[in-house]
Scaffold this motif. Structure first.
Motif, PDB file in Angstrom:
ATOM      1  N   ILE A   1      16.970  -3.516   0.450  1.00  0.00           N
ATOM      2  CA  ILE A   1      17.478  -3.965   1.147  1.00  0.00           C
ATOM      3  C   ILE A   1      17.160  -4.486   2.934  1.00  0.00           C
ATOM      4  O   ILE A   1      17.733  -5.076   3.264  1.00  0.00           O
ATOM      5  CB  ILE A   1      17.551  -2.351   1.690  1.00  0.00           C
ATOM      6  N   GLU A   2      15.555  -4.475   2.835  1.00  0.00           N
ATOM      7  CA  GLU A   2      14.896  -5.184   4.346  1.00  0.00           C
ATOM      8  C   GLU A   2      15.326  -6.844   4.135  1.00  0.00           C
ATOM      9  O   GLU A   2      16.072  -7.482   4.768  1.00  0.00           O
ATOM     10  CB  GLU A   2      13.756  -4.856   4.296  1.00  0.00           C
ATOM     11  N   ALA A   3      15.027  -6.328   2.859  1.00  0.00           N
ATOM     12  CA  ALA A   3      14.995  -8.033   2.312  1.00  0.00           C
ATOM     13  C   ALA A   3      16.461  -9.186   3.172  1.00  0.00           C
ATOM     14  O   ALA A   3      16.406 -10.078   2.899  1.00  0.00           O
ATOM     15  CB  ALA A   3      14.865  -8.893   1.052  1.00  0.00           C
ATOM     16  N   VAL A   4      17.405  -8.617   2.194  1.00  0.00           N
ATOM     17  CA  VAL A   4      18.791  -8.813   2.135  1.00  0.00           C
ATOM     18  C   VAL A   4      19.748  -8.870   4.123  1.00  0.00           C
ATOM     19  O   VAL A   4      20.345  -9.497   4.228  1.00  0.00           O
ATOM     20  CB  VAL A   4      19.965  -7.818   1.333  1.00  0.00           C
TER      21      VAL A   4
ATOM     22  N   VAL B   1      13.730  -0.676  -3.577  1.00  0.00           N
ATOM     23  CA  VAL B   1      14.473  -0.144  -3.150  1.00  0.00           C
ATOM     24  C   VAL B   1      15.129  -1.075  -1.611  1.00  0.00           C
ATOM     25  O   VAL B   1      15.519  -1.383  -0.640  1.00  0.00           O
ATOM     26  CB  VAL B   1      15.250   0.914  -3.450  1.00  0.00           C
ATOM     27  N   GLU B   2      13.312  -0.157  -0.790  1.00  0.00           N
ATOM     28  CA  GLU B   2      13.606  -0.235   0.734  1.00  0.00           C
ATOM     29  C   GLU B   2      13.151  -2.036   0.670  1.00  0.00           C
ATOM     30  O   GLU B   2      13.535  -2.696   1.798  1.00  0.00           O
ATOM     31  CB  GLU B   2      12.237  -0.076   0.781  1.00  0.00           C
TER      32      GLU B   2
ATOM     33  N   LEU C   1       7.298   4.341 -11.734  1.00  0.00           N
ATOM     34  CA  LEU C   1       8.456   3.811 -11.345  1.00  0.00           C
ATOM     35  C   LEU C   1       8.856   4.428 -10.419  1.00  0.00           C
ATOM     36  O   LEU C   1       9.774   3.839 -10.035  1.00  0.00           O
ATOM     37  CB  LEU C   1       8.971   3.952 -13.293  1.00  0.00           C
ATOM     38  N   ILE C   2       8.813   5.705 -10.272  1.00  0.00           N
ATOM     39  CA  ILE C   2       9.789   5.951  -9.050  1.00  0.00           C
ATOM     40  C   ILE C   2       9.210   5.263  -7.349  1.00  0.00           C
ATOM     41  O   ILE C   2       9.764   5.257  -6.809  1.00  0.00           O
ATOM     42  CB  ILE C   2       9.434   7.501  -8.868  1.00  0.00           C
ATOM     43  N   ALA C   3       7.901   5.898  -7.354  1.00  0.00           N
ATOM     44  CA  ALA C   3       6.743   5.088  -6.384  1.00  0.00           C
ATOM     45  C   ALA C   3       7.683   3.938  -6.747  1.00  0.00           C
ATOM     46  O   ALA C   3       8.005   3.274  -4.973  1.00  0.00           O
ATOM     47  CB  ALA C   3       5.915   5.099  -6.107  1.00  0.00           C
ATOM     48  N   TYR C   4       7.343   2.739  -7.493  1.00  0.00           N
ATOM     49  CA  TYR C   4       7.524   0.863  -7.519  1.00  0.00           C
ATOM     50  C   TYR C   4       9.014   1.189  -7.543  1.00  0.00           C
ATOM     51  O   TYR C   4       8.902   0.422  -6.053  1.00  0.00           O
ATOM     52  CB  TYR C   4       7.454   0.698  -8.998  1.00  0.00           C
TER      53      TYR C   4
ATOM     54  N   PRO D   1       0.273  -1.262   0.114  1.00  0.00           N
ATOM     55  CA  PRO D   1      -0.094  -0.157  -0.034  1.00  0.00           C
ATOM     56  C   PRO D   1       0.998   1.049   0.027  1.00  0.00           C
ATOM     57  O   PRO D   1       0.361   2.280  -0.679  1.00  0.00           O
ATOM     58  CB  PRO D   1      -0.829  -0.286   1.562  1.00  0.00           C
ATOM     59  N   ALA D   2       1.712   1.345   0.564  1.00  0.00           N
ATOM     60  CA  ALA D   2       3.008   1.863   0.420  1.00  0.00           C
ATOM     61  C   ALA D   2       3.489   2.719  -1.154  1.00  0.00           C
ATOM     62  O   ALA D   2       3.899   4.265  -1.166  1.00  0.00           O
ATOM     63  CB  ALA D   2       4.485   2.089   1.265  1.00  0.00           C
ATOM     64  N   TYR D   3       3.470   1.441  -2.200  1.00  0.00           N
ATOM     65  CA  TYR D   3       3.456   2.276  -2.916  1.00  0.00           C
ATOM     66  C   TYR D   3       2.342   2.983  -3.775  1.00  0.00           C
ATOM     67  O   TYR D   3       2.774   3.942  -4.620  1.00  0.00           O
ATOM     68  CB  TYR D   3       2.955   0.967  -4.150  1.00  0.00           C
TER      69      TYR D   3
END
Length: 166
Positions: A93-96, A89-90, A81-84, A32-34
């Motif tokens: 980073i969290e998954a890694v 990216v967030e 695209l920017i929102a996606y 939903p943040a998208y």
């Protein structure tokens, strides 16, 4: 100890490869943040446009309107695209951090690699290799301790000699 570290490393690399493969799939998000990011961006753009239009403008030329529609569509695509990608990216980073680093490299690291049970199962030579002092350091320490004793005896003799003159 080394086989366990190698296994952890291999597991981390496999997990990272899965995350990278996921990243290569077609664009799709359920976050939903998208939507929030996209609407916020569009709202800012529309607000800035309406503030830039003079108050008494009533007629928009057709050619200008057509250009505005193309520009609006391009800006909408760019906002999407920017929102996606901001969201992805967030997430990446969290998954890694969670799935690769914490799950495979850090979780129970001490228990698997350096626990009292593992140390107890090691030979005396293996324990010495991990915790033992290097021979050069040992001989240097012994040399300095001998020098310290000589200096302390000399200091005591000097204080005794000086004490006799007071």
């Amino acid at each position: 100890m080394e086989p366990k570290l190698v296994a952890r490393y291999k597991g981390a690399v496999q997990e990272l490869e899965k995350l990278i493969a996921d990243k290569q799939r077609p664009l799709c998000t359920y976050n939903p943040a998208y939507t929030t990011t996209l609407w916020t961006s569009r709202k800012k753009r529309v607000t800035s446009r309406t503030q830039a239009v003079p108050v008494n403008t009533t007629v928009v030329q057709k050619a200008e309107g057509q250009q505005d529609m193309e520009k609006t569509n391009a800006e909408d695509a760019l906002d999407s695209l920017i929102a996606y990608y901001k969201n992805k990216v967030e997430y990446f980073i969290e998954a890694v951090t969670d799935q690769v680093i914490e799950r495979h490299l850090l979780t129970d690291l001490a228990g698997e690699t350096f626990s009292p049970l593992l140390i107890d199962a090691m030979s005396e030579r293996e324990v010495y290799q991990i915790a033992g002092e290097d021979e050069d350091v040992t001989s240097q320490r012994e040399h300095f301790e001998g020098q310290k004793e000589i200096l302390e005896r000399g200091q005591a003799a000097f204080r005794k000699a000086i004490g006799g003159f007071h």
